[in-house]
Design a protein around this motif. Structure first.
Motif, PDB file in Angstrom:
ATOM      1  N   MET A   1       0.850  -1.190   0.000  1.00 58.11           N
ATOM      2  CA  MET A   1       0.000   0.000   0.000  1.00 58.11           C
ATOM      3  C   MET A   1       0.881   1.233   0.000  1.00 58.11           C
ATOM      4  N   GLY A   2       0.547   2.207  -0.851  1.00 60.51           N
ATOM      5  CA  GLY A   2       1.322   3.433  -0.924  1.00 60.51           C
ATOM      6  C   GLY A   2       0.809   4.468   0.061  1.00 60.51           C
ATOM      7  N   LEU A   3       1.408   5.641   0.014  1.00 64.41           N
ATOM      8  CA  LEU A   3       1.081   6.690   0.964  1.00 64.41           C
ATOM      9  C   LEU A   3      -0.376   7.114   0.867  1.00 64.41           C
ATOM     10  N   PHE A   4      -0.915   7.182  -0.342  1.00 64.27           N
ATOM     11  CA  PHE A   4      -2.291   7.621  -0.533  1.00 64.27           C
ATOM     12  C   PHE A   4      -3.233   6.480  -0.877  1.00 64.27           C
ATOM     13  N   GLY A   5      -2.723   5.254  -0.973  1.00 64.03           N
ATOM     14  CA  GLY A   5      -3.584   4.115  -1.306  1.00 64.03           C
ATOM     15  C   GLY A   5      -3.789   4.010  -2.796  1.00 64.03           C
ATOM     16  N   ARG A   6      -4.097   2.824  -3.284  1.00 64.10           N
ATOM     17  CA  ARG A   6      -4.289   2.586  -4.701  1.00 64.10           C
ATOM     18  C   ARG A   6      -5.715   2.143  -4.967  1.00 64.10           C
ATOM     19  N   LYS A   7      -6.200   2.479  -6.152  1.00 59.99           N
ATOM     20  CA  LYS A   7      -7.522   2.042  -6.541  1.00 59.99           C
ATOM     21  C   LYS A   7      -7.533   0.537  -6.757  1.00 59.99           C
ATOM     22  N   ASN A   8      -8.617  -0.103  -6.361  1.00 53.82           N
ATOM     23  CA  ASN A   8      -8.751  -1.530  -6.591  1.00 53.82           C
ATOM     24  C   ASN A   8      -9.120  -1.804  -8.038  1.00 53.82           C
ATOM     25  N   ASP A  69      -4.744   4.613   6.622  1.00 59.66           N
ATOM     26  CA  ASP A  69      -5.849   4.763   5.664  1.00 59.66           C
ATOM     27  C   ASP A  69      -5.492   5.934   4.749  1.00 59.66           C
ATOM     28  N   PRO A  70      -4.571   5.704   3.786  1.00 49.82           N
ATOM     29  CA  PRO A  70      -3.996   6.797   3.005  1.00 49.82           C
ATOM     30  C   PRO A  70      -5.016   7.649   2.256  1.00 49.82           C
ATOM     31  N   ALA A  71      -6.197   7.113   1.949  1.00 48.41           N
ATOM     32  CA  ALA A  71      -7.199   7.897   1.229  1.00 48.41           C
ATOM     33  C   ALA A  71      -7.657   9.108   2.042  1.00 48.41           C
ATOM     34  N   LYS A  72      -7.408   9.102   3.344  1.00 45.10           N
ATOM     35  CA  LYS A  72      -7.812  10.215   4.195  1.00 45.10           C
ATOM     36  C   LYS A  72      -6.764  11.330   4.242  1.00 45.10           C
ATOM     37  N   SER A  73      -5.660  11.170   3.536  1.00 46.98           N
ATOM     38  CA  SER A  73      -4.631  12.207   3.506  1.00 46.98           C
ATOM     39  C   SER A  73      -5.150  13.434   2.753  1.00 46.98           C
ATOM     40  N   THR A  74      -4.784  14.618   3.242  1.00 47.17           N
ATOM     41  CA  THR A  74      -5.270  15.864   2.643  1.00 47.17           C
ATOM     42  C   THR A  74      -4.142  16.895   2.577  1.00 47.17           C
ATOM     43  N   ALA A  75      -4.363  17.938   1.760  1.00 49.93           N
ATOM     44  CA  ALA A  75      -3.383  19.013   1.625  1.00 49.93           C
ATOM     45  C   ALA A  75      -4.101  20.346   1.446  1.00 49.93           C
ATOM     46  N   ALA A 116      -6.828  11.659  -3.866  1.00 52.06           N
ATOM     47  CA  ALA A 116      -5.487  11.273  -4.273  1.00 52.06           C
ATOM     48  C   ALA A 116      -5.445   9.793  -4.608  1.00 52.06           C
ATOM     49  N   GLU A 117      -4.460   9.411  -5.407  1.00 56.48           N
ATOM     50  CA  GLU A 117      -4.273   8.005  -5.745  1.00 56.48           C
ATOM     51  C   GLU A 117      -2.793   7.723  -5.948  1.00 56.48           C
ATOM     52  N   ALA A 118      -2.404   6.481  -5.713  1.00 49.03           N
ATOM     53  CA  ALA A 118      -1.036   6.046  -5.946  1.00 49.03           C
ATOM     54  C   ALA A 118      -0.904   5.539  -7.374  1.00 49.03           C
ATOM     55  N   ASP A 123       5.230   7.452  -6.751  1.00 53.40           N
ATOM     56  CA  ASP A 123       4.476   8.418  -7.548  1.00 53.40           C
ATOM     57  C   ASP A 123       3.006   8.437  -7.163  1.00 53.40           C
ATOM     58  N   TYR A 124       2.479   9.666  -7.049  1.00 52.21           N
ATOM     59  CA  TYR A 124       1.094   9.854  -6.626  1.00 52.21           C
ATOM     60  C   TYR A 124       0.451  10.943  -7.475  1.00 52.21           C
ATOM     61  N   ARG A 125      -0.868  10.970  -7.453  1.00 52.40           N
ATOM     62  CA  ARG A 125      -1.622  12.024  -8.149  1.00 52.40           C
ATOM     63  C   ARG A 125      -2.648  12.590  -7.186  1.00 52.40           C
ATOM     64  N   VAL A 126      -2.554  13.883  -6.935  1.00 55.90           N
ATOM     65  CA  VAL A 126      -3.467  14.560  -6.016  1.00 55.90           C
ATOM     66  C   VAL A 126      -4.362  15.484  -6.821  1.00 55.90           C
ATOM     67  N   THR A 127      -5.654  15.420  -6.586  1.00 53.62           N
ATOM     68  CA  THR A 127      -6.601  16.322  -7.233  1.00 53.62           C
ATOM     69  C   THR A 127      -7.163  17.274  -6.174  1.00 53.62           C
TER      70      THR A 127
END
Length: 203
Positions: A1-8, A69-75, A116-118, A123-127
């Protein structure tokens, strides 16, 4: 699992959740951007032939990283527009004027993440929502996680490098001048760059 989590992958059976590594879980917490060791820059094409680079010298921001639970990360980032610096005082004054950023009326540019997604590896992508001149539109930032460390002063740090592209006209930044040889003075496409160091807040 990455920092922001990956889509299944919906085409594969759901797997049992992977165990979160202690190193990743230890990153969980709130962080403040360290402006002295961070930068937010931009690049615009000038006169169709060269790139002009600039940066914003005054900004604040915060991150919430959730290693379990990386999906809860915010900026969150707030930029003071009067701090724009391209190395030329006349150009900076023009950018602050009503032709561009109208900094007296709109002193801040803001970014609020919405997801966000891993992408694999570091490498990550934040929207999120980028607001300029009172107009809010989505922006996608590609990030590379540079790692985490404890500095000599005991601060726990994380680092990211990021890049994004936008069309300034979509935020109402439409001023331009035609060239005799064709084309325009300032490109519509703007490249943004981020080099972020953030310090973990005391719990």
């Amino acid at each position: 699992m990455g920092l922001f989590g990956r889509k299944n992958d919906n085409d594969t059976p759901a797997a049992a959740p992977a165990a979160v590594s202690p190193e990743l879980a230890a990153l969980t917490g709130d962080y403040e951007l360290d402006p002295a060791h961070s930068s937010i820059g931009f690049v615009a094409r000038h006169a169709m032939v060269t790139n002009v680079k600039g940066s914003f010298l005054d900004f604040t921001g915060s991150l919430h990283l959730d290693g379990t639970d990386p999906a809860k990360s915010t900026a969150v980032i707030d930029v003071t527009m009067d701090s724009i610096d391209t190395g030329n005082a006349d150009r900076d004054g023009h950018l602050k004027s009503a032709d561009f950023f109208k900094t007296e009326e709109f002193p801040k540019m803001t970014f609020r993440s919405t997801g966000a997604e891993a992408l694999g590896g570091d490498d990550y992508r934040v929207t999120g929502d980028l607001t300029i001149l009172g107009t809010t539109r989505p922006l996608t930032i590609d990030l590379e996680f540079n790692g985490a460390a404890t500095d000599p002063f005991g601060n726990q740090r994380v680092g990211f490098e990021g890049k994004a592209q936008l069309l300034r006209s979509e935020w109402g930044l439409t001023w331009n001048a035609a060239l005799e040889t064709g084309g325009v003075l300032v490109s519509d496409k703007i490249k943004l760059t981020f080099d972020i160091s953030a310090i973990k807040s005391a719990s």
